[in-house]
Design an enzyme around this catalytic site. Sequence first.
Site, PDB file in Angstrom:
ATOM      1  N   LYS A   1     -11.788 -24.481 -45.363  1.00 40.98           N
ATOM      2  CA  LYS A   1     -13.122 -23.974 -45.639  1.00 40.98           C
ATOM      3  C   LYS A   1     -13.993 -24.164 -44.404  1.00 40.98           C
ATOM      4  O   LYS A   1     -13.654 -25.022 -43.601  1.00 40.98           O
ATOM      5  CB  LYS A   1     -13.703 -24.656 -46.871  1.00 40.98           C
TER       6      LYS A   1
ATOM      7  N   HIS B   1     -10.160 -28.992 -50.607  1.00 40.87           N
ATOM      8  CA  HIS B   1      -9.457 -30.277 -50.705  1.00 40.87           C
ATOM      9  C   HIS B   1      -9.709 -30.999 -52.030  1.00 40.87           C
ATOM     10  O   HIS B   1      -8.951 -31.867 -52.416  1.00 40.87           O
ATOM     11  CB  HIS B   1      -9.730 -31.166 -49.486  1.00 40.87           C
TER      12      HIS B   1
ATOM     13  N   GLU C   1     -23.411 -37.944 -52.728  1.00 44.43           N
ATOM     14  CA  GLU C   1     -22.872 -38.576 -51.526  1.00 44.43           C
ATOM     15  C   GLU C   1     -23.901 -39.518 -50.931  1.00 44.43           C
ATOM     16  O   GLU C   1     -25.084 -39.183 -50.872  1.00 44.43           O
ATOM     17  CB  GLU C   1     -22.525 -37.516 -50.485  1.00 44.43           C
TER      18      GLU C   1
ATOM     19  N   ASP D   1     -22.072 -25.783 -48.515  1.00 42.40           N
ATOM     20  CA  ASP D   1     -21.144 -26.838 -48.102  1.00 42.40           C
ATOM     21  C   ASP D   1     -20.379 -27.422 -49.291  1.00 42.40           C
ATOM     22  O   ASP D   1     -19.203 -27.759 -49.174  1.00 42.40           O
ATOM     23  CB  ASP D   1     -21.925 -27.947 -47.377  1.00 42.40           C
TER      24      ASP D   1
ATOM     25  N   HIS E   1     -16.387 -26.888 -53.836  1.00 44.85           N
ATOM     26  CA  HIS E   1     -15.892 -28.026 -54.619  1.00 44.85           C
ATOM     27  C   HIS E   1     -16.485 -28.073 -56.033  1.00 44.85           C
ATOM     28  O   HIS E   1     -15.780 -28.275 -57.014  1.00 44.85           O
ATOM     29  CB  HIS E   1     -16.201 -29.344 -53.909  1.00 44.85           C
TER      30      HIS E   1
ATOM     31  N   LYS F   1     -26.888 -35.092 -50.332  1.00 41.46           N
ATOM     32  CA  LYS F   1     -26.523 -36.073 -49.304  1.00 41.46           C
ATOM     33  C   LYS F   1     -27.571 -37.173 -49.360  1.00 41.46           C
ATOM     34  O   LYS F   1     -28.707 -36.945 -49.799  1.00 41.46           O
ATOM     35  CB  LYS F   1     -26.568 -35.441 -47.918  1.00 41.46           C
TER      36      LYS F   1
HETATM   37  C1  BG6 Z   1     -16.566 -31.424 -47.300  1.00 33.71           C
HETATM   38  C2  BG6 Z   1     -17.995 -31.215 -46.887  1.00 33.71           C
HETATM   39  O1  BG6 Z   1     -15.995 -30.220 -47.726  1.00 33.71           O
HETATM   40  O2  BG6 Z   1     -16.509 -32.382 -48.358  1.00 33.71           O
HETATM   41  C3  BG6 Z   1     -18.647 -32.522 -46.500  1.00 33.71           C
HETATM   42  O3  BG6 Z   1     -18.044 -30.310 -45.803  1.00 33.71           O
HETATM   43  C4  BG6 Z   1     -18.488 -33.552 -47.601  1.00 33.71           C
HETATM   44  O4  BG6 Z   1     -20.022 -32.335 -46.196  1.00 33.71           O
HETATM   45  C5  BG6 Z   1     -17.030 -33.652 -48.024  1.00 33.71           C
HETATM   46  O5  BG6 Z   1     -18.964 -34.799 -47.152  1.00 33.71           O
HETATM   47  C6  BG6 Z   1     -16.888 -34.543 -49.245  1.00 33.71           C
HETATM   48  O6  BG6 Z   1     -15.542 -34.760 -49.502  1.00 33.71           O
HETATM   49  P1  BG6 Z   1     -15.066 -36.031 -50.341  1.00 33.71           P
HETATM   50  O7  BG6 Z   1     -13.597 -35.827 -50.518  1.00 33.71           O
HETATM   51  O8  BG6 Z   1     -15.420 -37.235 -49.530  1.00 33.71           O
HETATM   52  O9  BG6 Z   1     -15.829 -35.994 -51.623  1.00 33.71           O
END
Ligand code: BG6
Length: 486
Positions: free
Chosen positions: A138, A168, A206, A225, A230, A323
């Site tokens: 992505k 992911h 986050e 983002d 996600h 964030k």
């Molecule tokens: C990414 C974003 O796809 O996922 C980031 O670009 C984010 O900004 C991250 O921090 C979060 O991933 P995870 O697995 O830590 O929740």
Amino acid sequence: MTPPPQFFILGASGDLTARKLIPALASLARQGREFSVLGLSRSPKTDEIFRAELRARMPDELLDGFDTLAPRIGYQSVDLSEAGQVEALRERAGAGGRLFYLALKPELFGSTVEALCQSGLLCRGVDESHWQRVVVEKPFGHDLASARRLNAELHKFIDEEQLYRIDHYLGKETVQNLLGFRFHNAIFDPLWSRHHVELVQITVAEELGLGGRAGYYDTTGAVRDMLQNHMLQILALIAMEPPATLAAESIRNQKVAVLRGLHLHDVGHNSVRARYTARGDTRGYLEEEGVATDSMTETYVAARAEVATWRWSGVPFLLRHGKRLPRKNTEVRIQFRTAPLQLFNRPEGMSEPDFRAQLEAGNLCQVRPNVLTLTLQPREAIGLSFGVKRPGNVMQMTPAELSFDYRDQFGETTAPAYERLLLDALLGDQTLFLRSDEIDASWRFADELRGGWDAAGAPMHEYAAGSWGPSAADDLFYGCEGGWGV
Ligand code: BG6
């Protein structure tokens, strides 16, 4: 015997290779998976130097896996825009299946795939023993129009069946469990609809800020983002109809039906954008290095959406991401409807008729005892809350919970998301990768939200770094619906 597959990493000098890809591949090698790796990038270096660089970044627990894999890791300096250089690459290509991992800027996806096709290393079509696949990271586009353009560009050279678009989150155990939990446990099936669910909340909080990626983030923002990809994937798994089989297309068909039904009524009223401001030693978003001083990029989004399907019509799906919130927490809360009458917990001194009248007028809220909470990370757990009678001579109901924790049950087991995804890409299973129509439908929603903000001149709310976001997001809950769970 079929020769082992080869894993080409384009952009191998980048951080993703050492931080995510090679550890995942080392773990697969430790499990006895056979494949080789060829890192490609412009900078000149030998196989030995490449291996030494990677080894230095390997977590201790994966060093044995890395050492098993190391003799099969190679490096080739290549500039794919120069025809002569592709020759060198061809010499290092094996005869088995080929997986091209594009750890590159999205602007380079199209030209890279074109160059690989011209070299003859990557051809259209799916052949069982000489398969050729492309994995892309992505972001896939930055809005619906650009995602469509990118798709068209890639489809000029390869089929959809060869294209593996990573999200992911789908590699995470707890996200995959959403499917298992829903469709293995029949007891939840009759409850899983507008008849019994009052609302659904999805939070992806986050603690982190920009993590040194201001350049990327300031042109991206929270919606593009995290929400577009996600969060909507989590939503799709929560709201989808049961698939007829576990085949990739069966599951992806059901997910896309949800995403197509996702809507926002009155964006101005049902969504909030915000950015964090300084608190203590933490800088505010606008003071971050690399962020434009007049930036209108949101670091927080909350929205009250609806899924216009037979099952979910009228049920609000409340989405929240930010964030610099107090802590990392990804969680889904399914709040069930209340009993037809609240019999218990009448305030002391209030008569029964008054109690009824106050409830009916909405001056008193009926207790919502039943919430199913699926905590996806960092804690991995499931909880179901309900009321129980507090021991004593009065009929007083009090909250209690049934809970399950992955760690208690399985110990430390959850593998990094990339391991599962890379394995599936090697095995040719597209279930955990995004299909083009899913991406389209997700961008349509994200564009609707962002376009709505721009059209309405929606305010950019502010929240102090380390807080749970702007208070305006609390207004997305109506009447007695409650509020955000933390
Ligand atoms: C990414 C974003 O796809 O996922 C980031 O670009 C984010 O900004 C991250 O921090 C979060 O991933 P995870 O697995 O830590 O929740």
